[in-house]
Design a protein around this motif. Structure first.
Motif, PDB file in Angstrom:
ATOM      1  N   VAL A   7      19.260 -60.114  11.641  1.00 36.00           N
ATOM      2  CA  VAL A   7      18.421 -60.112  12.838  1.00 36.00           C
ATOM      3  C   VAL A   7      17.020 -59.700  12.413  1.00 36.00           C
ATOM      4  O   VAL A   7      16.851 -58.825  11.566  1.00 36.00           O
ATOM      5  CB  VAL A   7      18.987 -59.180  13.941  1.00 36.00           C
ATOM      6  CG1 VAL A   7      19.039 -57.738  13.501  1.00 36.00           C
ATOM      7  CG2 VAL A   7      18.225 -59.323  15.239  1.00 36.00           C
ATOM      8  N   MET A  64      13.952 -60.565  19.381  1.00 36.60           N
ATOM      9  CA  MET A  64      15.020 -60.614  18.374  1.00 36.60           C
ATOM     10  C   MET A  64      15.256 -62.067  17.989  1.00 36.60           C
ATOM     11  O   MET A  64      15.411 -62.926  18.863  1.00 36.60           O
ATOM     12  CB  MET A  64      16.323 -60.045  18.943  1.00 36.60           C
ATOM     13  CG  MET A  64      16.286 -58.571  19.253  1.00 36.60           C
ATOM     14  SD  MET A  64      17.781 -58.001  20.129  1.00 36.60           S
ATOM     15  CE  MET A  64      19.081 -58.530  19.049  1.00 36.60           C
ATOM     16  N   ASP A  66      17.694 -64.601  15.391  1.00 37.35           N
ATOM     17  CA  ASP A  66      18.898 -64.651  14.554  1.00 37.35           C
ATOM     18  C   ASP A  66      18.561 -65.271  13.196  1.00 37.35           C
ATOM     19  O   ASP A  66      17.386 -65.555  12.899  1.00 37.35           O
ATOM     20  CB  ASP A  66      20.036 -65.368  15.267  1.00 37.35           C
ATOM     21  CG  ASP A  66      19.797 -66.852  15.501  1.00 37.35           C
ATOM     22  OD1 ASP A  66      18.818 -67.421  14.949  1.00 37.35           O
ATOM     23  OD2 ASP A  66      20.598 -67.458  16.237  1.00 37.35           O
ATOM     24  N   HIS A 101      25.376 -64.352  22.121  1.00 38.96           N
ATOM     25  CA  HIS A 101      25.325 -63.476  20.947  1.00 38.96           C
ATOM     26  C   HIS A 101      25.978 -62.111  21.175  1.00 38.96           C
ATOM     27  O   HIS A 101      25.909 -61.245  20.309  1.00 38.96           O
ATOM     28  CB  HIS A 101      23.874 -63.317  20.485  1.00 38.96           C
ATOM     29  CG  HIS A 101      23.341 -64.556  19.832  1.00 38.96           C
ATOM     30  ND1 HIS A 101      23.041 -65.694  20.539  1.00 38.96           N
ATOM     31  CD2 HIS A 101      23.099 -64.833  18.537  1.00 38.96           C
ATOM     32  CE1 HIS A 101      22.611 -66.626  19.703  1.00 38.96           C
ATOM     33  NE2 HIS A 101      22.642 -66.133  18.487  1.00 38.96           N
ATOM     34  N   TYR A 106      24.446 -57.638  17.054  1.00 34.74           N
ATOM     35  CA  TYR A 106      23.002 -57.859  17.024  1.00 34.74           C
ATOM     36  C   TYR A 106      22.219 -56.705  17.629  1.00 34.74           C
ATOM     37  O   TYR A 106      21.225 -56.253  17.061  1.00 34.74           O
ATOM     38  CB  TYR A 106      22.627 -59.155  17.760  1.00 34.74           C
ATOM     39  CG  TYR A 106      22.907 -60.396  16.964  1.00 34.74           C
ATOM     40  CD1 TYR A 106      22.038 -60.823  15.975  1.00 34.74           C
ATOM     41  CD2 TYR A 106      24.050 -61.149  17.213  1.00 34.74           C
ATOM     42  CE1 TYR A 106      22.293 -61.967  15.244  1.00 34.74           C
ATOM     43  CE2 TYR A 106      24.312 -62.303  16.491  1.00 34.74           C
ATOM     44  CZ  TYR A 106      23.433 -62.705  15.503  1.00 34.74           C
ATOM     45  OH  TYR A 106      23.694 -63.837  14.776  1.00 34.74           O
ATOM     46  N   ALA A 110      19.620 -54.334  15.616  1.00 36.59           N
ATOM     47  CA  ALA A 110      18.216 -54.354  16.011  1.00 36.59           C
ATOM     48  C   ALA A 110      17.767 -52.988  16.536  1.00 36.59           C
ATOM     49  O   ALA A 110      16.641 -52.557  16.274  1.00 36.59           O
ATOM     50  CB  ALA A 110      17.983 -55.436  17.061  1.00 36.59           C
TER      51      ALA A 110
END
Length: 168
Positions: A7, A64, A66, A101, A106, A110
């Motif tokens: 990420v 954010m 991917d 997601h 994630y 993050a």
């Protein structure tokens, strides 16, 4: 132990307002944020404000991305935006993620990067304000090592919320 997903965080662009509007237009994503995506103009103002925060404080709610550089949400930190309730004067961390997601790590990955960045910016403590029924976000605060500090009722929706704190 599962490996954290790739990420990347970046300061939001004008185009990110459109992406945020599109990916947050999901009742499940917005369950604890009014139930539906805000108007595009709200995201345009939010991304502009986050660019100002990054320039002024060295942190913001970052977009954010991917591993394929697709916008999947935001996470980051900002000064608490309300003057009438909550942790006025504090730095709040937060996140919102596209439904596709969820459950893949994630947000936690993050948010950990967010904590590193705000620590480097000299922020001594952060708070997270979470709806009391938002089990997924509560789990993230726990994975980050945050502690429940107090319960509160939002003045507009009268919903019960949790305020978590982490000393950096």
């Amino acid at each position: 132990m599962n490996r954290a997903p790739d990420v990347r965080l970046r300061v939001p662009t004008d185009e990110d307002a459109i992406a945020w509007h599109r990916i947050f237009d999901d009742p499940e994503v917005m369950e604890f944020h009014g139930g539906r995506s805000a108007e595009l103009s709200v995201y345009e103002e939010l991304t502009a404000r986050q660019r100002r925060h990054d320039a002024e404080y060295g942190f913001c709610f970052w977009t954010m991305l991917d591993a394929d550089d697709q916008v999947i949400g935001f996470t980051g930190a900002q000064p608490w935006p309300h003057e009438s309730f909550g942790p006025v004067g504090e730095i709040e961390i937060g996140w919102r993620l596209a439904r596709t997601h969820w459950g893949q790590g994630y947000v936690t990955a993050a948010a950990r990067e967010t904590l590193d960045r705000v620590r480097r910016a000299g922020v001594p403590t952060v708070v997270a304000m979470v709806h009391s029924e938002n089990k997924r976000s509560i789990a993230v605060t726990q994975r980050l090592g945050m502690e429940l500090e107090e319960l509160f009722t939002t003045p507009t929706t009268k919903a019960l919320g949790h305020q978590y704190r982490l000393n950096l």
